[in-house]
Design a protein around this motif. Structure first.
Motif, PDB file in Angstrom:
ATOM      1  N   THR A 177      49.587 -22.879  48.674  1.00 26.29           N
ATOM      2  CA  THR A 177      49.870 -21.684  49.470  1.00 26.29           C
ATOM      3  C   THR A 177      49.841 -20.447  48.583  1.00 26.29           C
ATOM      4  O   THR A 177      50.462 -20.430  47.515  1.00 26.29           O
ATOM      5  N   LEU A 178      49.120 -19.426  49.031  1.00 28.55           N
ATOM      6  CA  LEU A 178      49.111 -18.114  48.382  1.00 28.55           C
ATOM      7  C   LEU A 178      49.649 -17.092  49.374  1.00 28.55           C
ATOM      8  O   LEU A 178      49.108 -16.958  50.477  1.00 28.55           O
ATOM      9  N   ILE A 179      50.691 -16.385  48.993  1.00 25.81           N
ATOM     10  CA  ILE A 179      51.274 -15.353  49.842  1.00 25.81           C
ATOM     11  C   ILE A 179      50.903 -13.994  49.263  1.00 25.81           C
ATOM     12  O   ILE A 179      51.312 -13.657  48.141  1.00 25.81           O
ATOM     13  N   PHE A 180      50.122 -13.235  50.004  1.00 28.14           N
ATOM     14  CA  PHE A 180      49.762 -11.882  49.578  1.00 28.14           C
ATOM     15  C   PHE A 180      50.739 -10.902  50.221  1.00 28.14           C
ATOM     16  O   PHE A 180      50.941 -10.916  51.443  1.00 28.14           O
ATOM     17  N   THR A 181      51.320 -10.067  49.396  1.00 29.72           N
ATOM     18  CA  THR A 181      52.299  -9.112  49.896  1.00 29.72           C
ATOM     19  C   THR A 181      52.122  -7.789  49.163  1.00 29.72           C
ATOM     20  O   THR A 181      51.643  -7.747  48.024  1.00 29.72           O
ATOM     21  N   ALA A 182      52.480  -6.705  49.841  1.00 26.74           N
ATOM     22  CA  ALA A 182      52.297  -5.375  49.249  1.00 26.74           C
ATOM     23  C   ALA A 182      53.094  -4.370  50.069  1.00 26.74           C
ATOM     24  O   ALA A 182      53.536  -4.657  51.193  1.00 26.74           O
ATOM     25  N   HIS A 183      53.267  -3.204  49.504  1.00 32.40           N
ATOM     26  CA  HIS A 183      53.900  -2.103  50.238  1.00 32.40           C
ATOM     27  C   HIS A 183      52.873  -1.313  51.040  1.00 32.40           C
ATOM     28  O   HIS A 183      53.243  -0.394  51.771  1.00 32.40           O
ATOM     29  N   HIS A 184      51.590  -1.670  50.912  1.00 34.30           N
ATOM     30  CA  HIS A 184      50.520  -1.040  51.690  1.00 34.30           C
ATOM     31  C   HIS A 184      49.733  -2.167  52.369  1.00 34.30           C
ATOM     32  O   HIS A 184      49.045  -2.938  51.697  1.00 34.30           O
ATOM     33  N   GLN A 185      49.811  -2.250  53.689  1.00 35.09           N
ATOM     34  CA  GLN A 185      49.253  -3.410  54.369  1.00 35.09           C
ATOM     35  C   GLN A 185      47.738  -3.501  54.239  1.00 35.09           C
ATOM     36  O   GLN A 185      47.184  -4.606  54.131  1.00 35.09           O
ATOM     37  N   LEU A 186      47.024  -2.378  54.243  1.00 38.54           N
ATOM     38  CA  LEU A 186      45.573  -2.445  54.150  1.00 38.54           C
ATOM     39  C   LEU A 186      45.143  -3.057  52.819  1.00 38.54           C
ATOM     40  O   LEU A 186      44.226  -3.889  52.773  1.00 38.54           O
ATOM     41  N   GLN A 187      45.786  -2.657  51.730  1.00 39.96           N
ATOM     42  CA  GLN A 187      45.489  -3.250  50.426  1.00 39.96           C
ATOM     43  C   GLN A 187      45.762  -4.751  50.449  1.00 39.96           C
ATOM     44  O   GLN A 187      44.967  -5.560  49.948  1.00 39.96           O
ATOM     45  N   GLN A 188      46.882  -5.111  51.015  1.00 41.72           N
ATOM     46  CA  GLN A 188      47.293  -6.516  51.084  1.00 41.72           C
ATOM     47  C   GLN A 188      46.291  -7.347  51.881  1.00 41.72           C
ATOM     48  O   GLN A 188      45.849  -8.415  51.442  1.00 41.72           O
ATOM     49  N   SER A 189      45.912  -6.864  53.067  1.00 43.59           N
ATOM     50  CA  SER A 189      45.004  -7.616  53.936  1.00 43.59           C
ATOM     51  C   SER A 189      43.623  -7.749  53.311  1.00 43.59           C
ATOM     52  O   SER A 189      42.985  -8.809  53.413  1.00 43.59           O
ATOM     53  N   ALA A 190      43.151  -6.696  52.681  1.00 42.52           N
ATOM     54  CA  ALA A 190      41.833  -6.749  52.050  1.00 42.52           C
ATOM     55  C   ALA A 190      41.812  -7.773  50.917  1.00 42.52           C
ATOM     56  O   ALA A 190      40.848  -8.543  50.777  1.00 42.52           O
ATOM     57  N   ALA A 191      42.858  -7.805  50.103  1.00 40.77           N
ATOM     58  CA  ALA A 191      42.909  -8.770  49.005  1.00 40.77           C
ATOM     59  C   ALA A 191      42.994 -10.198  49.531  1.00 40.77           C
ATOM     60  O   ALA A 191      42.346 -11.107  48.998  1.00 40.77           O
ATOM     61  N   LEU A 210      44.001 -25.077  51.232  1.00 41.89           N
ATOM     62  CA  LEU A 210      44.589 -23.803  50.815  1.00 41.89           C
ATOM     63  C   LEU A 210      44.991 -22.989  52.034  1.00 41.89           C
ATOM     64  O   LEU A 210      44.192 -22.818  52.958  1.00 41.89           O
ATOM     65  N   LEU A 211      46.227 -22.521  52.027  1.00 39.10           N
ATOM     66  CA  LEU A 211      46.712 -21.575  53.039  1.00 39.10           C
ATOM     67  C   LEU A 211      46.909 -20.230  52.371  1.00 39.10           C
ATOM     68  O   LEU A 211      47.620 -20.125  51.362  1.00 39.10           O
ATOM     69  N   ILE A 212      46.266 -19.213  52.912  1.00 37.22           N
ATOM     70  CA  ILE A 212      46.444 -17.847  52.421  1.00 37.22           C
ATOM     71  C   ILE A 212      47.152 -17.053  53.503  1.00 37.22           C
ATOM     72  O   ILE A 212      46.645 -16.907  54.618  1.00 37.22           O
ATOM     73  N   LEU A 213      48.338 -16.577  53.177  1.00 36.51           N
ATOM     74  CA  LEU A 213      49.131 -15.780  54.104  1.00 36.51           C
ATOM     75  C   LEU A 213      48.939 -14.303  53.795  1.00 36.51           C
ATOM     76  O   LEU A 213      49.177 -13.859  52.672  1.00 36.51           O
ATOM     77  N   ASP A 214      48.508 -13.567  54.789  1.00 39.95           N
ATOM     78  CA  ASP A 214      48.415 -12.113  54.687  1.00 39.95           C
ATOM     79  C   ASP A 214      49.767 -11.544  55.088  1.00 39.95           C
ATOM     80  O   ASP A 214      50.040 -11.299  56.251  1.00 39.95           O
ATOM     81  N   GLY A 215      50.634 -11.347  54.120  1.00 39.74           N
ATOM     82  CA  GLY A 215      51.993 -10.910  54.391  1.00 39.74           C
ATOM     83  C   GLY A 215      52.924 -12.102  54.416  1.00 39.74           C
ATOM     84  O   GLY A 215      52.509 -13.226  54.147  1.00 39.74           O
ATOM     85  N   PRO A 216      54.172 -11.877  54.712  1.00 41.44           N
ATOM     86  CA  PRO A 216      54.805 -10.630  55.151  1.00 41.44           C
ATOM     87  C   PRO A 216      55.006  -9.634  54.014  1.00 41.44           C
ATOM     88  O   PRO A 216      54.678  -9.920  52.863  1.00 41.44           O
ATOM     89  N   SER A 217      55.579  -8.484  54.357  1.00 50.51           N
ATOM     90  CA  SER A 217      55.871  -7.458  53.358  1.00 50.51           C
ATOM     91  C   SER A 217      56.931  -7.978  52.393  1.00 50.51           C
ATOM     92  O   SER A 217      57.649  -8.941  52.697  1.00 50.51           O
ATOM     93  N   PRO A 218      57.050  -7.388  51.214  1.00 50.29           N
ATOM     94  CA  PRO A 218      58.070  -7.851  50.269  1.00 50.29           C
ATOM     95  C   PRO A 218      59.475  -7.860  50.856  1.00 50.29           C
ATOM     96  O   PRO A 218      60.220  -8.828  50.670  1.00 50.29           O
ATOM     97  N   ASP A 219      59.856  -6.809  51.578  1.00 53.59           N
ATOM     98  CA  ASP A 219      61.203  -6.754  52.138  1.00 53.59           C
ATOM     99  C   ASP A 219      61.427  -7.855  53.166  1.00 53.59           C
ATOM    100  O   ASP A 219      62.489  -8.492  53.197  1.00 53.59           O
ATOM    101  N   ALA A 220      60.442  -8.097  54.037  1.00 53.63           N
ATOM    102  CA  ALA A 220      60.583  -9.142  55.052  1.00 53.63           C
ATOM    103  C   ALA A 220      60.667 -10.518  54.414  1.00 53.63           C
ATOM    104  O   ALA A 220      61.438 -11.386  54.850  1.00 53.63           O
ATOM    105  N   LEU A 221      59.890 -10.743  53.378  1.00 51.03           N
ATOM    106  CA  LEU A 221      59.924 -12.032  52.692  1.00 51.03           C
ATOM    107  C   LEU A 221      61.275 -12.255  52.030  1.00 51.03           C
ATOM    108  O   LEU A 221      61.846 -13.355  52.114  1.00 51.03           O
ATOM    109  N   ILE A 222      61.824 -11.237  51.398  1.00 52.88           N
ATOM    110  CA  ILE A 222      63.128 -11.369  50.743  1.00 52.88           C
ATOM    111  C   ILE A 222      64.213 -11.636  51.776  1.00 52.88           C
ATOM    112  O   ILE A 222      65.115 -12.466  51.566  1.00 52.88           O
ATOM    113  N   ARG A 223      64.164 -10.953  52.927  1.00 52.14           N
ATOM    114  CA  ARG A 223      65.165 -11.206  53.972  1.00 52.14           C
ATOM    115  C   ARG A 223      65.098 -12.650  54.456  1.00 52.14           C
ATOM    116  O   ARG A 223      66.134 -13.282  54.707  1.00 52.14           O
TER     117      ARG A 223
END
Length: 367
Positions: A3-17, A126-139
């Motif tokens: 599993t790869l979790i992509f997270t960022a404070h800017h969703q467009l950057q995160q989704s593109a990666a 392989l599972l690639i997760l687009d998100g969640p955001s860092p704050d949502a993941l920490i919660r």
């Protein structure tokens, strides 16, 4: 399944990666599921492809979907409802899926449910997760601790009946006067959340990848998120920097280097286009980003832990901000505004807690 979790404070950057990585991995032979966790979904827009809540096969090694949090939680709720037959929880059976509330971290919880279903299907490597955001993941990572605290406070059932006398003696409603059928669903929910969190820990092979712009490398939010992931046992192997190499200063390169600390993720620097395109173009963008070939070129160290000995690699760990205490037979680790509750079974048997910071590794054990 990895599993790869992509997270960022800017969703467009995160989704593109995430999208570039998924297309590149699929072309290299990995059976890949790309899942967008929301709340906004950009993968379909970036692909010019309509996606839904079920995996859609885009090509032989690539499927994609959009996770609808309420639908995923409602599906799990429908599986749980039949067990609510008597006692205090019987009335909960009347709650329909449409009545379930949105709670903090629901995006991440839904993503973990999808991850488990994908693992059980055996269809994906392989599972690639687009998100969640860092704050949502920490919660979401804190939810098991919150529920365990509530169950212990109310019923004294932090480790199950008969295993924690002190908690049972201090309970608001002692478990001895409550039918087991009334508390069993709460216990099962607590255990399930803890199991879901465990599937994201370092030993599971899951990885978190932050996506950032060059100036963010020097800002507190990115580093604080990496510290939080480490505290809760998640490994961050890379920070993907969308920019040119000359935009990253020498100090940032030193800070994100295994020579500085083995706990820190490495930098992967590359200019990633954010415009919508077809899968071939996204695969090429991924190949340019991963010039070394495979998406798992970097492997973070895996500290060996056991039931009585917990070792956590925490990037940017500041020992001065660390406070460790024992409360109600739990180890409470507070790091600035972060707090994690850890169960070390040896404490119940009268063992003595020991703690040590070695570089950016926190070790807790019981003697």
């Amino acid at each position: 399944m990895r599993t790869l979790i992509f997270t960022a404070h800017h969703q467009l950057q995160q989704s593109a990666a995430a999208l570039a990585t998924a297309c590149h991995a699929a072309r290299r032979g990995h059976r890949t599921l790309l899942a967008s966790s929301g709340p906004g979904h950009l993968i379909g827009h970036l692909l010019h492809q309509a996606l839904g809540a079920r995996p859609l096969e885009l090509e032989p090694n690539l499927a994609a979907m959009e996770i609808h949090p309420h639908e995923e939680v409602a599906r799990r709720w429908e599986q749980v409802r039949p067990s609510l037959r008597s006692g205090l929880v019987a009335r909960l059976r009347d709650l329909g899926p449409d009545e379930l509330p949105a709670f903090p971290g629901i995006d991440a919880v839904a993503a973990m449910l999808v991850a488990e279903r994908a693992r059980q299907s055996g269809r994906f490597d392989l599972l690639i997760l687009d998100g969640p955001s860092p704050d949502a993941l920490i919660r979401a990572l804190t939810l098991p601790d919150v529920l365990r605290w509530a169950v212990r406070l109310i019923f004294g059932l932090d480790r199950g009946p008969g295993k924690s006398r002190a908690s049972q003696e201090q309970a608001m409603i002692p478990a001895a006067i409550v039918a087991p059928s009334a508390t069993a669903p709460l216990q099962e929910l607590r255990i399930e959340l803890e199991q879901q969190r465990a599937r994201l820990e370092t030993e599971s092979g899951a990885r978190v990848r932050m996506v950032a712009l060059p100036p963010e490398l020097r800002l507190p939010p990115l580093r604080a998120a990496l510290t939080a992931f480490g505290l809760f046992g998640l490994a961050s192997d890379e920070v993907i920097v969308n920019g040119q190499p000359d935009q990253v200063d020498d100090e940032s390169r030193r800070d994100f280097s295994h020579e500085t600390s083995r706990a820190r993720p490495l930098l992967r620097i590359g200019q990633l286009e954010l415009t919508p395109a077809n899968r071939d173009t996204w695969a090429l963008r991924g190949a340019a980003l991963y010039r070394d070939g495979d998406v798992f070129a970097s492997e973070p160290p895996r500290p060996t832990s056991s039931e009585r000995d917990l070792r956590l690699l925490i990037p940017f760990l500041d020992p001065k901000a660390l406070d460790i205490a024992v409360a109600s037979e739990e180890v409470v680790v507070q790091l600035g505004q972060l707090r994690r509750h850890v169960l070390l079974p040896g404490l119940v048997d009268g063992g003595r807690l020991r703690a040590r910071v070695e570089g950016e590794m926190l070790r807790l054990w019981v003697e």
